[in-house]
Write an enzyme that holds these catalytic residues in place. Sequence first.
Site, PDB file in Angstrom:
ATOM      1  N   ASP A  78      -0.297  -5.518   1.245  1.00  0.00           N
ATOM      2  CA  ASP A  78      -1.702  -5.459   0.881  1.00  0.00           C
ATOM      3  C   ASP A  78      -2.044  -6.731   0.120  1.00  0.00           C
ATOM      4  O   ASP A  78      -1.614  -6.921  -1.014  1.00  0.00           O
ATOM      5  CB  ASP A  78      -1.907  -4.229  -0.010  1.00  0.00           C
ATOM      6  CG  ASP A  78      -3.280  -3.630   0.100  1.00  0.00           C
ATOM      7  OD1 ASP A  78      -4.145  -4.256   0.736  1.00  0.00           O
ATOM      8  OD2 ASP A  78      -3.487  -2.550  -0.465  1.00  0.00           O
ATOM      9  N   CYS A  81       0.857  -1.183   0.000  1.00  0.00           N
ATOM     10  CA  CYS A  81       0.000   0.000   0.000  1.00  0.00           C
ATOM     11  C   CYS A  81       0.897   1.239   0.000  1.00  0.00           C
ATOM     12  O   CYS A  81       1.731   1.401   0.900  1.00  0.00           O
ATOM     13  CB  CYS A  81      -0.898   0.012   1.235  1.00  0.00           C
ATOM     14  SG  CYS A  81      -1.876   1.532   1.381  1.00  0.00           S
TER      15      CYS A  81
END
Length: 109
Positions: free
Chosen positions: A28, A21
């Site tokens: 992520d 991210c």
Amino acid sequence: MLKLSKNPSLVRLKTRGESICPISKVVDSFEISLEYIPRGVALSIEEFKKMVDSYRGREILHEELAVDIMERVKAAVNPPYVKVVVKSIYMGVEVEVIAESGGVPPVYI
């Protein structure tokens, strides 16, 4: 890329992947689905998995990831229709991003 002697009407592939991210800098995890209509050639399963794995360790938003995969598939196999769906959960919120190209999706009966 696989050369097809017979074209199926639709191909669906789904796997999991990871990226970073760019806002929080944490890993992520996401689920990605690809749906496309082949036109003479198709992505091999290995190509699709390598494509998704290429985002591991890369900072990218899900919105950008969906569009990026869609563009890569279009460049590789030139389908008349392609749809990419990226799903994840971020801070307890379900996120679903869709990138689609090629007009009206197939009708399922």
